[in-house]
Design an enzyme around this catalytic site. Structure first.
Site, PDB file in Angstrom:
ATOM      1  N   CYS A  10      44.249 -67.366 106.111  1.00 48.85           N
ATOM      2  CA  CYS A  10      43.892 -67.389 107.534  1.00 48.85           C
ATOM      3  C   CYS A  10      42.411 -67.089 107.705  1.00 48.85           C
ATOM      4  O   CYS A  10      41.973 -65.939 107.542  1.00 48.85           O
ATOM      5  CB  CYS A  10      44.727 -66.369 108.293  1.00 48.85           C
ATOM      6  SG  CYS A  10      44.304 -66.271 110.035  1.00 48.85           S
ATOM      7  N   CYS A  60      41.533 -64.815 110.756  1.00 42.11           N
ATOM      8  CA  CYS A  60      41.908 -63.402 110.558  1.00 42.11           C
ATOM      9  C   CYS A  60      40.918 -62.720 109.617  1.00 42.11           C
ATOM     10  O   CYS A  60      40.476 -61.597 109.870  1.00 42.11           O
ATOM     11  CB  CYS A  60      43.292 -63.265 109.928  1.00 42.11           C
ATOM     12  SG  CYS A  60      44.544 -64.363 110.570  1.00 42.11           S
ATOM     13  N   ASP A  61      40.576 -63.370 108.508  1.00 43.90           N
ATOM     14  CA  ASP A  61      39.840 -62.692 107.436  1.00 43.90           C
ATOM     15  C   ASP A  61      38.392 -63.145 107.272  1.00 43.90           C
ATOM     16  O   ASP A  61      37.617 -62.472 106.574  1.00 43.90           O
ATOM     17  CB  ASP A  61      40.590 -62.894 106.105  1.00 43.90           C
ATOM     18  CG  ASP A  61      41.992 -62.306 106.161  1.00 43.90           C
ATOM     19  OD1 ASP A  61      42.158 -61.285 106.837  1.00 43.90           O
ATOM     20  OD2 ASP A  61      42.913 -62.879 105.551  1.00 43.90           O
TER      21      ASP A  61
END
Ligand code: NAP
Length: 304
Positions: free
Chosen positions: A130, A133-134
């Site tokens: 992701c 997200c990261d």
């Protein structure tokens, strides 16, 4: 007993909920983790009509607000299995049992793992599925993206705005990604394309990703690249194990054009079904069709 239980709160499930509420059906939507589904982690959506550019989370908030505004009940719970032998479907969930005349499966799909050494152990320690997200953890660092579909190319472009350098590794030299995503990736000064190559291994130093071993399939030569992040986007696996209806070889649920599965009263919509295009727009269409078809089915429903 509910008229319809919808399993999954992504675009397909929420749309089915909107249509079911407007048909005045007693409807419950069950979501396992977070309403919005996979698309909620997409940084930007540019092909959903009416919204030239909106974040995945922003678009899904609007879907949720719309559904809740019509009175849709949404519960956080997980369906473990569905008994299909009677007309009344019994859904076994973590919290108990639910009974419904019709069920709409809208459980979507999850990123596929590559299965190379280092991948599992280093997930969350530099290996990610992701980018939104990261990605921010890799500001100014070197990252690798694996895959040649829409997700890989689109996320490589997103990551190129944060990382110092993005190496995009793909096993062929042809990309299946949309031309527009590809043009943006080609225009990014810090994306390097490494084609006809596969990721063989991810190596760690001090418990976090430090190197990726890439093999060129034409020359069979392997090389180590220094990277701190490895983002893997090699397709998706549907979340369909909990329901015993006909599926294709990839586990995607087979439906007809009314979204009916092989079992009367069970419908499937969006990324969890066999479909030529996995998009918010198509999941929305599926959801509308399934709720409409289920409404007709419920009208003639007989308990047995
Ligand atoms: P995808 O389209 O199935 O692409 C998967 C990619 O991973 C392919 O390039 C494939 O290579 C590669 N791959 C698969 N297994 C591999 C392996 N073992 N080793 C190395 N490479 C491997 O998956 P996706 O990109 O996640 O997209 C899923 C769906 O969502 C698609 O329908 C896509 O169109 C849609 N989507 C759309 C957008 C959009 O902006 N419109 C954004 C994201 C996703 P090959 O090409 O050689 O098979």
């Amino acid at each position: 007993m509910f008229d319809i239980v919808i399993v999954g709160g992504g675009p397909g499930g929420l749309t089915a909920g909107i249509y079911a509420q407007r048909s005045r059906l007693k409807t419950l939507l069950i979501e396992k983790e977070m309403v919005g589904g996979q698309i909620a982690v997409s940084d930007v959506i540019e092909n959903y009509p009416g919204f030239p550019s909106i974040s995945g989370a922003g678009l899904m908030e609007k879907f949720e607000e719309h559904a809740k505004g019509l009175g849709l009940e949404i519960r956080l719970d997980e369906v473990q299995n569905i008994a299909l032998d009677a007309n009344v479907k019994v859904l076994k969930t973590t919290e108990g049992e639910l009974r419904a005349k019709a069920v709409i499966i809208a459980t979507g799909a999850k990123p596929r793992r590559l299965g190379v050494p280092g991948e599992k152990e280093l997930t969350g320690k530099g290996v990610s599925y992701c980018a939104t997200c990261d990605g921010p953890f890799f500001r100014g660092r070197n990252v690798m993206v694996v895959g040649g579909g829409d997700t890989a190319v689109k996320e490589a472009v997103y990551l190129s705005k944060l990382a110092a350098k993005v190496t995009l590794v793909h096993r062929r030299d042809g990309f299946r990604a949309e031309r527009m995503h590809l043009e943006r990736a080609e225009a990014a000064p810090n994306i390097e394309f490494v084609t006809n190559s596969v990721l063989k291994e991810i190596k760690a130093e001090n418990g976090v990703v430090a190197k990726a071993v890439i093999e060129n399939l034409k020359t069979s030569k392997a090389e180590e690249a220094p990277v701190e992040g490895v983002f893997i986007f090699v397709g998706i696996n549907p979340t369909t194990d909990f329901v015993d209806v006909d599926k294709d070889a990839g586990g995607f649920i087979k439906t007809n054009q009314l979204m009916e599965t092989s079992v009367a009263g069970i419908y499937a919509v969006g990324d969890c079904r066999t479909t030529p295009l996995l998009q918010v727009a198509t999941a929305v269409g599926d959801g509308a069709i399934a709720a409409h078809a289920a409404d007709g089915y419920i009208e003639t429903f007989k308990e047995r």
